[in-house]
Scaffold this motif. Structure first.
Motif, PDB file in Angstrom:
ATOM      1  N   ASP A 548       0.837  -1.202   0.000  1.00  0.00           N
ATOM      2  CA  ASP A 548       0.000   0.000   0.000  1.00  0.00           C
ATOM      3  C   ASP A 548       0.872   1.252   0.000  1.00  0.00           C
ATOM      4  O   ASP A 548       0.587   2.238  -0.702  1.00  0.00           O
ATOM      5  N   TYR A 549       1.957   1.226   0.770  1.00  0.00           N
ATOM      6  CA  TYR A 549       2.854   2.387   0.836  1.00  0.00           C
ATOM      7  C   TYR A 549       3.620   2.584  -0.467  1.00  0.00           C
ATOM      8  O   TYR A 549       3.735   3.707  -0.972  1.00  0.00           O
ATOM      9  N   ARG A 550       4.125   1.479  -1.029  1.00  0.00           N
ATOM     10  CA  ARG A 550       4.958   1.612  -2.226  1.00  0.00           C
ATOM     11  C   ARG A 550       4.158   2.011  -3.462  1.00  0.00           C
ATOM     12  O   ARG A 550       4.746   2.440  -4.453  1.00  0.00           O
ATOM     13  N   ARG A 551       2.849   1.861  -3.420  1.00  0.00           N
ATOM     14  CA  ARG A 551       2.042   2.333  -4.557  1.00  0.00           C
ATOM     15  C   ARG A 551       2.126   3.845  -4.716  1.00  0.00           C
ATOM     16  O   ARG A 551       1.789   4.382  -5.768  1.00  0.00           O
ATOM     17  N   HIS A 552       2.558   4.530  -3.685  1.00  0.00           N
ATOM     18  CA  HIS A 552       2.667   5.987  -3.735  1.00  0.00           C
ATOM     19  C   HIS A 552       4.080   6.442  -4.100  1.00  0.00           C
ATOM     20  O   HIS A 552       4.373   7.639  -4.044  1.00  0.00           O
ATOM     21  N   ILE A 553       4.953   5.504  -4.461  1.00  0.00           N
ATOM     22  CA  ILE A 553       6.348   5.836  -4.752  1.00  0.00           C
ATOM     23  C   ILE A 553       6.641   5.552  -6.218  1.00  0.00           C
ATOM     24  O   ILE A 553       6.322   4.478  -6.737  1.00  0.00           O
ATOM     25  N   GLY A 554       7.256   6.517  -6.878  1.00  0.00           N
ATOM     26  CA  GLY A 554       7.757   6.309  -8.233  1.00  0.00           C
ATOM     27  C   GLY A 554       9.274   6.336  -8.216  1.00  0.00           C
ATOM     28  O   GLY A 554       9.872   7.200  -7.569  1.00  0.00           O
ATOM     29  N   VAL A 555       9.896   5.382  -8.893  1.00  0.00           N
ATOM     30  CA  VAL A 555      11.352   5.252  -8.875  1.00  0.00           C
ATOM     31  C   VAL A 555      11.879   5.301 -10.304  1.00  0.00           C
ATOM     32  O   VAL A 555      11.394   4.568 -11.175  1.00  0.00           O
ATOM     33  N   VAL A 556      12.871   6.152 -10.543  1.00  0.00           N
ATOM     34  CA  VAL A 556      13.580   6.209 -11.818  1.00  0.00           C
ATOM     35  C   VAL A 556      15.050   5.952 -11.510  1.00  0.00           C
ATOM     36  O   VAL A 556      15.697   6.758 -10.836  1.00  0.00           O
ATOM     37  N   LEU A 557      15.564   4.835 -11.983  1.00  0.00           N
ATOM     38  CA  LEU A 557      16.913   4.406 -11.645  1.00  0.00           C
ATOM     39  C   LEU A 557      17.919   4.844 -12.703  1.00  0.00           C
ATOM     40  O   LEU A 557      17.557   5.213 -13.832  1.00  0.00           O
ATOM     41  N   GLN A 558      19.183   4.751 -12.327  1.00  0.00           N
ATOM     42  CA  GLN A 558      20.256   5.076 -13.267  1.00  0.00           C
ATOM     43  C   GLN A 558      20.253   4.112 -14.448  1.00  0.00           C
ATOM     44  O   GLN A 558      20.442   4.512 -15.588  1.00  0.00           O
ATOM     45  N   GLU A 559      20.052   2.831 -14.170  1.00  0.00           N
ATOM     46  CA  GLU A 559      19.959   1.812 -15.219  1.00  0.00           C
ATOM     47  C   GLU A 559      18.530   1.281 -15.232  1.00  0.00           C
ATOM     48  O   GLU A 559      18.203   0.356 -14.487  1.00  0.00           O
ATOM     49  N   PRO A 560      17.652   1.849 -16.034  1.00  0.00           N
ATOM     50  CA  PRO A 560      16.247   1.416 -16.020  1.00  0.00           C
ATOM     51  C   PRO A 560      16.114  -0.022 -16.493  1.00  0.00           C
ATOM     52  O   PRO A 560      16.793  -0.452 -17.429  1.00  0.00           O
ATOM     53  N   PHE A 561      15.245  -0.766 -15.829  1.00  0.00           N
ATOM     54  CA  PHE A 561      15.014  -2.164 -16.178  1.00  0.00           C
ATOM     55  C   PHE A 561      13.688  -2.265 -16.919  1.00  0.00           C
ATOM     56  O   PHE A 561      12.647  -1.864 -16.407  1.00  0.00           O
ATOM     57  N   LEU A 562      13.743  -2.797 -18.144  1.00  0.00           N
ATOM     58  CA  LEU A 562      12.534  -3.041 -18.919  1.00  0.00           C
ATOM     59  C   LEU A 562      12.340  -4.538 -19.068  1.00  0.00           C
ATOM     60  O   LEU A 562      13.298  -5.296 -19.249  1.00  0.00           O
ATOM     61  N   LEU A 634       5.506  10.364  -3.831  1.00  0.00           N
ATOM     62  CA  LEU A 634       6.929  10.399  -3.521  1.00  0.00           C
ATOM     63  C   LEU A 634       7.690   9.944  -4.760  1.00  0.00           C
ATOM     64  O   LEU A 634       7.364   8.904  -5.344  1.00  0.00           O
ATOM     65  N   LEU A 635       8.693  10.687  -5.148  1.00  0.00           N
ATOM     66  CA  LEU A 635       9.453  10.380  -6.358  1.00  0.00           C
ATOM     67  C   LEU A 635      10.929  10.236  -5.996  1.00  0.00           C
ATOM     68  O   LEU A 635      11.496  11.098  -5.321  1.00  0.00           O
ATOM     69  N   ILE A 636      11.526   9.142  -6.457  1.00  0.00           N
ATOM     70  CA  ILE A 636      12.942   8.870  -6.224  1.00  0.00           C
ATOM     71  C   ILE A 636      13.655   8.890  -7.572  1.00  0.00           C
ATOM     72  O   ILE A 636      13.319   8.113  -8.474  1.00  0.00           O
ATOM     73  N   LEU A 637      14.647   9.772  -7.712  1.00  0.00           N
ATOM     74  CA  LEU A 637      15.461   9.845  -8.925  1.00  0.00           C
ATOM     75  C   LEU A 637      16.886   9.471  -8.536  1.00  0.00           C
ATOM     76  O   LEU A 637      17.556  10.218  -7.817  1.00  0.00           O
ATOM     77  N   ASP A 638      17.330   8.306  -8.976  1.00  0.00           N
ATOM     78  CA  ASP A 638      18.662   7.809  -8.605  1.00  0.00           C
ATOM     79  C   ASP A 638      19.578   7.886  -9.820  1.00  0.00           C
ATOM     80  O   ASP A 638      19.601   6.989 -10.654  1.00  0.00           O
ATOM     81  N   GLU A 639      20.314   8.974  -9.951  1.00  0.00           N
ATOM     82  CA  GLU A 639      21.258   9.165 -11.060  1.00  0.00           C
ATOM     83  C   GLU A 639      20.554   8.978 -12.407  1.00  0.00           C
ATOM     84  O   GLU A 639      21.050   8.279 -13.295  1.00  0.00           O
ATOM     85  N   ALA A 640      19.396   9.618 -12.567  1.00  0.00           N
ATOM     86  CA  ALA A 640      18.557   9.351 -13.736  1.00  0.00           C
ATOM     87  C   ALA A 640      19.166   9.831 -15.038  1.00  0.00           C
ATOM     88  O   ALA A 640      18.746   9.407 -16.118  1.00  0.00           O
ATOM     89  N   THR A 641      20.154  10.725 -15.007  1.00  0.00           N
ATOM     90  CA  THR A 641      20.721  11.256 -16.257  1.00  0.00           C
ATOM     91  C   THR A 641      22.225  11.061 -16.341  1.00  0.00           C
ATOM     92  O   THR A 641      22.873  11.673 -17.194  1.00  0.00           O
ATOM     93  N   SER A 642      22.791  10.207 -15.505  1.00  0.00           N
ATOM     94  CA  SER A 642      24.258  10.136 -15.423  1.00  0.00           C
ATOM     95  C   SER A 642      24.894   9.350 -16.561  1.00  0.00           C
ATOM     96  O   SER A 642      26.076   9.518 -16.842  1.00  0.00           O
ATOM     97  N   ALA A 667      16.257  13.393  -5.198  1.00  0.00           N
ATOM     98  CA  ALA A 667      17.092  13.128  -6.370  1.00  0.00           C
ATOM     99  C   ALA A 667      18.537  12.933  -5.941  1.00  0.00           C
ATOM    100  O   ALA A 667      19.083  13.723  -5.171  1.00  0.00           O
ATOM    101  N   ILE A 668      19.136  11.854  -6.437  1.00  0.00           N
ATOM    102  CA  ILE A 668      20.558  11.582  -6.217  1.00  0.00           C
ATOM    103  C   ILE A 668      21.290  11.889  -7.512  1.00  0.00           C
ATOM    104  O   ILE A 668      20.861  11.461  -8.591  1.00  0.00           O
ATOM    105  N   ALA A 669      22.396  12.605  -7.418  1.00  0.00           N
ATOM    106  CA  ALA A 669      23.170  12.896  -8.626  1.00  0.00           C
ATOM    107  C   ALA A 669      24.603  13.193  -8.236  1.00  0.00           C
ATOM    108  O   ALA A 669      24.874  13.853  -7.228  1.00  0.00           O
TER     109      ALA A 669
END
Length: 741
Positions: A548-562, A634-642, A667-669
């Motif tokens: 329930d908590y994680r449904r409110h979190i968006g994560v964009v990683l440095q190496e996106p997994f598709l 809540l949005l987490i950006l982990d080195e999204a453009t590195s 945001a982490i950068a």
């Protein structure tokens, strides 16, 4: 895929163990005194501590005066042996072996005073890949009862069919008594054959055969269906439980090993339930019912029939433990083989880029060789056991023939009785031999069940609350109070306090290893804090249901997994029920719509495994669209453009600008320029917050952030100078004044 060479499995033959001396714990010492990678080891037995270094062994007898001390720093752990305050030896290793070191220390403390725990079972001395769990027994198969409970009526019906089929198969030998004594032997003496009696006996034989066939078919079909469903339920339950475990569990396991457990181990259990468990039940019933018939015909001859039983039972007891440990080793070694495949195939691009095909082939060959060695050792035991059981049954049959002929000669039994007896004995010994062979598959299934229950018994380090608090519509305010976290014995975050206002964008900066990603993992509740608390909108996040908590979190990683599937399916991964219009709208906001339309099938274009066929920037924009679609608070950006070029970075940055609006963003950068839109920057160092403020304020302080900023400026200037040197003509440097760089 590991970038370090995998040392060959240790050679167990060179371990200087005394007779009856077993290895209690072992540690792979993969660093030498100069911190170069090696392949030494440390072993603990009930008597002493043994260490191999550069091919030579050294040992220290256990005594209360000895002690082991452990410490770790910067990814390297150290174990030292002391006698009082005098240090006798020291071993260094990477933190991947830290769990083995802690286990060895625990066993060392138990044994150094000479009082081993009563329930301790030492490892086999030849097993150099033992797991910390105790050796399983066949009783672990009884735990499958929870999966069999929904099918108890089908199993009961199968047992009734087995009982009836066994009884039908015992009818023909009994009918041979009148067929011999009342038809064939009198006919040889000159009497006429009674056709009615013959037809009745033959009809009885045929009816018994047809009944045994029909009952056997129904029993096999029914139990095969049940076993497949039990196997499917077992796989589903294991996978669902695996998905519920925290990330630290996956960090300690290899993908190939987990795949092997859920796949091959469950298949092995399914085969056991559908075939061998049924055969075992049939054998027990056949032996029990045959023994009753034999004793009813002639008790003395029946006792002679049972002579081989004690010897066979003793052999089964002797071989069972060897088979059990052998199959455990085979399972672990096969996990090594599948792990090499799971490493190499997804990383085939790296393998080919560095021309390491021969190295990976050698890794697989070595793992395959190890698998062959372990299988050969087990087959050596089994190849001696099985023919010995057959020999004992043949000897028993000869004894019965000899004693039976003596009874016929003295008129105690008829030829028909002896014929029926021999027929029953054939079935009796055949089932006895079959039961002895089932020992192998039973131990194999028990080993597989143990490895599956190792997963099912593991408790997540991120538990669900007993009475979860509904999240409702989160505003996104986050308060961290005295937060501390440790990876094993290594502290990563210590006494961290931080407040993030709803809708605020925070930039996390700091050197590698300062704790930025760990802090984000704690906020996402991939791990739980070891000290302090994290509150979201005033509620400790441990009181929320995890999903329930994680449904409110968006994560964009440095190496996106598709995932393998279409573009639309990947964008809608967080919201599978999203309409195509919603998917397109998210893609437009992520600046991905244009390049998606250029693909052959647009949104229905297939994406290869892990996003093969798309560039890094395209994968990242699909990842941003995926986060946009769920509309997180809540949005987490982990080195999204590195990891993209400057032009692509601009495209991604515009997509991120749409993404962060109205959301609490962390945001982490490493590139500080990417955080220019952050409301506040948080500088971390060694797990603590050392500075907070805006870009200009932090620069004015000339502290930790200023030093990071200056270091990056120097790197940019050096990079520009290097590019200028490559493009300037040879005469250009002479135009600069002397001494100017």
């Amino acid at each position: 895929m590991s970038s370090l060479p995998s040392p060959a499995p240790p050679d167990t033959n060179d371990v200087p163990l005394a007779s009856g001396e077993n290895v209690l714990a072992r540690l792979a010492v993969d660093l030498d005194e100069q911190l170069r990678f090696g392949a030494d080891e440390l072993l603990l037995t009930p008597r002493r501590l043994l260490a191999r270094r550069a091919g030579r062994w050294q040992d220290w007898p256990l005594s209360p005066a000895l002690s082991l001390r452990h410490q770790d720093q910067g990814g390297v752990a150290q174990l030292s042996l002391h006698d009082g305050e005098q240090r006798l030896a020291v071993w260094r290793f990477t933190l991947g072996a830290n769990a083995e070191a802690l286990k060895l220390m625990q066993r060392f403390e138990q044994y150094r005073a000479g009082a081993p725990p009563a329930d301790d079972e030492p490892d086999e001395p030849t097993d150099f890949a033992a797991e910390s769990a105790p050796t399983p027994s066949t009783w672990v198969l009884l735990r499958l009862g929870r999966f069999a409970r929904p099918y108890r009526w089908q199993l009961l019906a199968g047992f009734v069919l087995t009982l009836a089929g066994t009884a039908a198969s015992l009818v023909p030998p009994y009918l041979t008594i009148p067929l011999m004594d009342e038809v064939l032997i009198p006919f040889q003496a000159g009497r006429q054959i009674d056709p009615t009696l013959v037809w009745k006996l033959l009809a009885g034989l045929f009816a018994a055969a047809v009944a045994a066939w029909g009952l056997g078919w129904a029993r096999t079909w029914l139990l095969a269906l049940v076993s497949e469903r039990i196997g499917a339920d077992l796989r589903t339950a294991t996978f669902e439980h695996l998905l519920g475990l925290s990330l630290d569990y996956f960090g300690a396991k290899r993908t190939g090993d987990l795949m092997s457990r859920i796949g091959s181990e469950s298949d092995r259990i399914c085969v056991f339930l559908s075939l061998h468990a049924l055969d075992f039940a049939t054998d027990v019933l056949m032996i029990g019912m045959t023994a009753l018939i034999l004793f009813s015909i002639h008790p003395g001859l029946a006792l002679v029939t049972l002579l081989p039983l004690p010897f066979i039972a003793w052999m089964i007891h002797l071989v069972r433990d060897r088979l059990r440990t052998g199959f455990e080793k085979i399972d672990r070694v096969w996990g090594e083989v599948t792990s090499v495949l799971a490493d190499t195939i997804p990383g085939i691009r790296v393998v080919k880029a560095f021309a390491q095909e021969r190295r990976e082939a050698a890794r697989f060959k070595e793992a395959n060789r190890h698998n062959l060695v372990v299988n050969d050792k087990l087959n050596k035991t089994w190849s001696l056991f099985s023919p010995t059981v057959s020999l004992l049954t043949e000897v028993g049959l000869l004894v019965v023939w000899a004693f039976g002929i003596w009874l016929v000669a003295h008129g105690s039994i008829t030829v028909g009785v002896l014929t029926a007896f021999v027929a029953y004995i054939g079935r009796f010994y055949g089932r006895l031999d079959s039961m002895s062979r089932i020992v192998s598959v039973t131990q194999k299934a028990a080993a597989g069940a143990k490895r599956i229950f190792d997963i099912l018994d593991h408790v997540s380090n991120v538990p669900e609350p007993a009475q979860p608090v509904p999240t409702g519509a989160l505003r996104g305010g986050i308060v961290l109070q005295g937060v501390g976290f440790r990876y094993g014995s290594r502290g990563v975050i210590r006494g961290l306090d931080l407040t993030i206002r709803p809708g605020e964008m925070i930039g996390l900066v700091g050197h590698s290893g300062s704790g930025k990603s760990t802090l984000v993992n704690l906020i996402c509740r991939f791990y739980d804090v070891t000290d302090g608390s994290i509150k979201v909108d005033g509620t400790d996040l441990r009181r929320f249901a995890v999903a329930d908590y994680r449904r409110h979190i968006g994560v964009v990683l440095q190496e996106p997994f598709l995932f393998f599937g279409t573009i639309a399916e990947n964008i809608a991964y967080g919201r599978p029920d999203a309409s195509r219009e919603q998917v397109v709208a998210a893609a437009r906001a992520a600046h991905a719509h244009e390049f998606i339309l250029r693909l052959p099938h647009g949104y229905d274009s297939l994406v290869g495994e892990r996003g093969q066929g798309l560039s890094g920037g395209e994968r990242q924009r699909i990842s941003i669209a995926r986060a946009l679609l769920i509309d997180p608070r809540l949005l987490i950006l982990d080195e999204a453009t590195s990891s993209v070029d400057t032009e692509t970075e601009g495209e991604i940055q515009r997509a991120l600008d749409n993404l962060v609006q109205g959301r609490t963003t962390i945001a982490i950068a490493h590139r500080l320029s990417t955080l220019r839109r952050a409301d506040r920057l948080v500088v971390m160092d060694r797990g603590r917050v050392v500075e907070e403020g805006t870009h200009d304020v932090l620069l004015a302080r000339r502290g930790a952030y200023w030093r990071l900023h200056e270091a990056q400026l120097r790197q940019v200037d050096e990079g520009d100078d290097a590019r200028d040197a490559r493009v300037l003509p040879p005469a250009a440097p002479a135009a600069h004044p002397a001494g100017v760089v």
